[in-house]
Every structure is written in C-alpha cells, then in structure tokens.
Motif scaffolding. Structure first.
Motif, PDB file in Angstrom:
ATOM      1  N   PRO A   1       0.813  -1.220   0.000  1.00 32.55           N
ATOM      2  CA  PRO A   1       0.000   0.000   0.000  1.00 32.55           C
ATOM      3  C   PRO A   1       0.845   1.269   0.000  1.00 32.55           C
ATOM      4  N   LEU A   2       0.210   2.352  -0.391  1.00 34.90           N
ATOM      5  CA  LEU A   2       0.860   3.650  -0.287  1.00 34.90           C
ATOM      6  C   LEU A   2       1.162   3.959   1.174  1.00 34.90           C
ATOM      7  N   ALA A   3       2.379   4.415   1.411  1.00 34.87           N
ATOM      8  CA  ALA A   3       2.807   4.764   2.767  1.00 34.87           C
ATOM      9  C   ALA A   3       2.991   6.265   2.939  1.00 34.87           C
ATOM     10  N   TRP A   4       3.232   6.973   1.824  1.00 34.00           N
ATOM     11  CA  TRP A   4       3.407   8.423   1.880  1.00 34.00           C
ATOM     12  C   TRP A   4       3.026   9.036   0.547  1.00 34.00           C
ATOM     13  N   PRO A   5       2.187  10.044   0.520  1.00 33.96           N
ATOM     14  CA  PRO A   5       1.308  10.404   1.637  1.00 33.96           C
ATOM     15  C   PRO A   5       0.166   9.401   1.749  1.00 33.96           C
ATOM     16  N   LEU A   6      -0.362   9.220   2.946  1.00 36.48           N
ATOM     17  CA  LEU A   6      -1.457   8.288   3.138  1.00 36.48           C
ATOM     18  C   LEU A   6      -2.729   8.836   2.492  1.00 36.48           C
ATOM     19  N   PRO A   7      -3.412   8.050   1.677  1.00 37.95           N
ATOM     20  CA  PRO A   7      -4.665   8.513   1.082  1.00 37.95           C
ATOM     21  C   PRO A   7      -5.678   8.900   2.169  1.00 37.95           C
ATOM     22  N   ASP A   8      -6.109  10.134   2.127  1.00 39.97           N
ATOM     23  CA  ASP A   8      -7.056  10.671   3.121  1.00 39.97           C
ATOM     24  C   ASP A   8      -6.503  10.595   4.542  1.00 39.97           C
ATOM     25  N   GLY A   9      -5.196  10.417   4.670  1.00 37.39           N
ATOM     26  CA  GLY A   9      -4.588  10.360   5.994  1.00 37.39           C
ATOM     27  C   GLY A   9      -4.915   9.115   6.784  1.00 37.39           C
ATOM     28  N   ARG A  10      -5.459   8.092   6.132  1.00 40.92           N
ATOM     29  CA  ARG A  10      -5.905   6.891   6.834  1.00 40.92           C
ATOM     30  C   ARG A  10      -4.890   5.757   6.694  1.00 40.92           C
ATOM     31  N   LEU A  11      -4.719   5.007   7.769  1.00 43.29           N
ATOM     32  CA  LEU A  11      -3.844   3.843   7.721  1.00 43.29           C
ATOM     33  C   LEU A  11      -4.443   2.789   6.798  1.00 43.29           C
ATOM     34  N   PRO A  12      -3.611   2.101   6.017  1.00 44.41           N
ATOM     35  CA  PRO A  12      -4.137   1.077   5.103  1.00 44.41           C
ATOM     36  C   PRO A  12      -4.774  -0.092   5.847  1.00 44.41           C
ATOM     37  N   THR A  13      -5.693  -0.736   5.168  1.00 48.03           N
ATOM     38  CA  THR A  13      -6.288  -1.972   5.655  1.00 48.03           C
ATOM     39  C   THR A  13      -5.695  -3.129   4.863  1.00 48.03           C
ATOM     40  N   PRO A  14      -5.131  -4.126   5.517  1.00 48.27           N
ATOM     41  CA  PRO A  14      -4.486  -5.216   4.773  1.00 48.27           C
ATOM     42  C   PRO A  14      -5.496  -6.099   4.060  1.00 48.27           C
ATOM     43  N   ALA A  15      -5.063  -6.664   2.956  1.00 42.79           N
ATOM     44  CA  ALA A  15      -5.893  -7.611   2.218  1.00 42.79           C
ATOM     45  C   ALA A  15      -5.684  -9.009   2.784  1.00 42.79           C
ATOM     46  N   PRO A  16      -6.669  -9.882   2.655  1.00 47.03           N
ATOM     47  CA  PRO A  16      -6.498 -11.260   3.140  1.00 47.03           C
ATOM     48  C   PRO A  16      -5.364 -11.965   2.401  1.00 47.03           C
ATOM     49  N   TRP A  17      -4.677 -12.829   3.102  1.00 46.21           N
ATOM     50  CA  TRP A  17      -3.651 -13.656   2.470  1.00 46.21           C
ATOM     51  C   TRP A  17      -4.329 -14.807   1.741  1.00 46.21           C
ATOM     52  N   PRO A  18      -3.836 -15.171   0.568  1.00 41.39           N
ATOM     53  CA  PRO A  18      -4.382 -16.355  -0.104  1.00 41.39           C
ATOM     54  C   PRO A  18      -3.966 -17.618   0.642  1.00 41.39           C
ATOM     55  N   GLU A  19      -4.688 -18.684   0.415  1.00 40.61           N
ATOM     56  CA  GLU A  19      -4.322 -19.956   1.033  1.00 40.61           C
ATOM     57  C   GLU A  19      -2.980 -20.416   0.465  1.00 40.61           C
ATOM     58  N   MET A  20      -2.049 -20.720   1.361  1.00 44.98           N
ATOM     59  CA  MET A  20      -0.717 -21.160   0.938  1.00 44.98           C
ATOM     60  C   MET A  20      -0.506 -22.571   1.457  1.00 44.98           C
ATOM     61  N   THR A  21      -0.311 -23.510   0.551  1.00 45.31           N
ATOM     62  CA  THR A  21      -0.227 -24.911   0.941  1.00 45.31           C
ATOM     63  C   THR A  21       1.137 -25.541   0.681  1.00 45.31           C
ATOM     64  N   GLY A  22       2.015 -24.841   0.028  1.00 43.67           N
ATOM     65  CA  GLY A  22       3.335 -25.397  -0.258  1.00 43.67           C
ATOM     66  C   GLY A  22       4.135 -25.645   1.011  1.00 43.67           C
ATOM     67  N   ARG A  23       5.109 -26.497   0.909  1.00 45.06           N
ATOM     68  CA  ARG A  23       5.921 -26.858   2.075  1.00 45.06           C
ATOM     69  C   ARG A  23       6.643 -25.652   2.662  1.00 45.06           C
ATOM     70  N   ARG A  24       7.198 -24.833   1.779  1.00 43.00           N
ATOM     71  CA  ARG A  24       7.931 -23.658   2.251  1.00 43.00           C
ATOM     72  C   ARG A  24       6.992 -22.673   2.950  1.00 43.00           C
ATOM     73  N   ALA A  25       5.806 -22.488   2.384  1.00 45.00           N
ATOM     74  CA  ALA A  25       4.844 -21.570   2.984  1.00 45.00           C
ATOM     75  C   ALA A  25       4.364 -22.081   4.337  1.00 45.00           C
ATOM     76  N   GLN A  26       4.104 -23.372   4.426  1.00 41.39           N
ATOM     77  CA  GLN A  26       3.664 -23.952   5.687  1.00 41.39           C
ATOM     78  C   GLN A  26       4.740 -23.806   6.757  1.00 41.39           C
ATOM     79  N   HIS A  27       5.982 -23.982   6.359  1.00 43.59           N
ATOM     80  CA  HIS A  27       7.104 -23.826   7.291  1.00 43.59           C
ATOM     81  C   HIS A  27       7.184 -22.381   7.786  1.00 43.59           C
ATOM     82  N   ALA A  28       7.014 -21.419   6.874  1.00 48.63           N
ATOM     83  CA  ALA A  28       7.080 -20.007   7.251  1.00 48.63           C
ATOM     84  C   ALA A  28       5.955 -19.638   8.210  1.00 48.63           C
ATOM     85  N   LYS A  29       4.772 -20.210   8.009  1.00 52.59           N
ATOM     86  CA  LYS A  29       3.651 -19.940   8.914  1.00 52.59           C
ATOM     87  C   LYS A  29       3.899 -20.583  10.274  1.00 52.59           C
TER      88      LYS A  29
END
Length: 291
Positions: free
Chosen positions: A253-281
């Motif tokens: 997301p944009l960090a500077w300048p913040l749109p309308d001065g509002r903190l961003p809202t994160p988007a959902p993470w997609p489902e990650m099923t790979g071995r590396r992704a599972q290890h990172a989680k």
C-alpha cells in the motif's frame, strides 16, 4: 502532513548510502510501539520452542517476523508513521512511497552476527535507487547488543546476491571486497532511525549481551516501480503482479502520503499450501491465515 526535511540528512544518505536520524521519533512513542511489536513477536513465535543452538545459522542471527502490520493493528502507526515515511520519501526523491514489507528482527542474547549483504537482490523490484529500509531500534543498541554497520559509498556498486540464508560465511567475501572501506557501525538510542539504500552493504555485530536486541524495520520503495524478474516474493505474488508490471497491489500500500490520511487496511492472504509456505507460517515468519 507537511514535514520539514533536514537537507543534511538527504545529502548524507545520497553520499554514503545510509543516514542516521537521531530522535526522529520520541522515546515515549518508541516504548509504546515497542510493546506492540513485542506482542506480535511473542504471539507469532509461540509455537517455535527451539533453543538458539537448535536453530540454523541464519536463524541464530535474528528472530524474523514479517508483515506484522497486517495481523497486528497496533503496529501500523509505526509502519506508516509520517516522520519515518516522509523522510524515507525525501531520501530517495519519491513524491509517493509504498511499503514493500515490514519485519521484526530480534537478535537473541548470544545471537551470531548478521553477515554482510545487500538487500535489493532479494527483492524483484526493477531499478536501483528506488528502495530503502528504515531500521528502528526499540531500545538502546550498541556494539555489544548488535548494532548495524554500513559500508559508505557501496550503494554505487553493483549489488550481488549473497546467500546468508543457507551458506554460513558467505558474507565474508563481501567484507573482504571492502577491506579498504570498513563498515561504519552506528550505535542508536530509542527514537533514532537509520535508513539505508537497497544496494548498501551492511551487517550487524553479534549480540554479546544478556538481553534480546529488539529492532523493527520497514522496507519502502518509490511508487511506480515495476517488478523486475520472476523471483518469488509475497509482496508481488499475492497480487498476481508479473514481470514488468507496476507494483501497486494491496500487499504494497501507499505509505506516503497516506490517502485521506488513513492507515491502510491489509488484504487477506491467499491460502498457501506449499511446504515452504507452511514452514514459514509454523515459525511465525508470515501471518497464519488459518489462525
């Protein structure tokens, strides 16, 4: 928010590839933000019960938790703090700035050095002068605790991929390359911030103290930058941004300048099923979308 930028900081950054900004944030605010980051790290790492000796050499350098702004809202005011982001934008001359990702880097008591490396080769971002990292200590950091060192002027050289992840000692060759320009180590107080260029060679001392070195970092890049190459990375892969595409998804997301001065809202993470992704989680490196 209009900020008064100290042009001396900009000049130093562009000359040396890094700059130390003392007192950019208040010590009181750092204490508040530090408690939020501490909570994030504790919750993310709750399932990792290994001792320091049981970890890989890379993990012995620091505990790493990325994208904590997304699942810990109390951290967001630090990630997108106008004094941090506004100065970061000025340092790279960007009218608008985006977040690549944030992370906590906690070096445990007895933790090994962070080997010499440059950051940009790890990120599929085209260009060379459009990325930088804000390194924000949450406590006083000196040579014994594991402060950072930077090779001045190294941002002007070609950056090589240094495998600090699986090849212990790989950074020593890079140190040898700059034997005539030794790293400049920078002790910090709470409220200080160090910014460094994506091509600047940097490293950190081992933690010889009896306490954890607590540091929060955020990586920013100039709005309009494009993906360079097909190296996998959640900051572009989550939004399906292909090679050559403009990096402007919800993960960055944009960090500077913040749109309308509002903190961003994160988007959902997609489902990650790979071995590396599972290890990172499992290790708390990235958010566990399954809770």
């Amino acid at each position: 928010m209009n900020l008064e930028i100290d042009t001396r900081l900009v000049e130093a950054y562009r000359r040396d590839g890094f700059v130390h900004a003392p007192g950019l944030l208040s010590a009181a605010k750092i204490a508040e933000y530090g408690a939020a980051v501490d909570e994030a790290v504790a919750r993310r790492k709750a399932r990792d019960t290994r001792t320091l000796d049981e970890k890989t050499p890379y993990e012995q350098s620091f505990i790493q938790c990325q994208y904590i702004w997304e699942d810990f809202p109390e951290v967001r005011p630090l990630t997108f703090h106008p004094r941090v982001c506004g100065l970061a934008a000025a340092l790279i001359g960007a009218p608008r700035l985006r977040l690549w990702h944030d992370q906590a880097l906690y070096k445990e008591a007895g933790g090994r050095e962070t080997e010499a490396h440059t950051d940009h080769p790890y990120w599929p971002i085209a260009g060379r002068d459009n990325t930088l990292t804000a390194w924000i200590p949450l406590q006083a950091v000196d040579l014994d605790v594991g402060c950072m060192g930077y090779v001045p002027g190294s941002q002007n050289d070609e950056a090589a991929f240094i495998d600090i992840f699986t090849a212990p000692g790989a950074g020593k060759a890079l140190e040898a390359r700059y034997a005539d320009t030794p790293a400049r180590f920078v002790p910090c107080a709470p409220g200080d911030v160090i910014f460094h260029h994506g091509h600047t060679v940097h490293m950190a001392k081992p933690n010889r103290s009896d306490r954890t070195r607590r540091v929060y970092t955020a990586i920013y890049f100039a709005d309009g930058a494009r993906r360079g190459g097909d190296r996998a990375h959640p900051s572009v892969d989550r939004d399906g941004i292909g090679d050559g595409g403009v990096i402007d998804g919800a993960a960055t997301p944009l960090a500077w300048p913040l749109p309308d001065g509002r903190l961003p809202t994160p988007a959902p993470w997609p489902e990650m099923t790979g071995r590396r992704a599972q290890h990172a989680k499992l290790l708390g490196i990235v958010p566990d979308t399954a809770g």
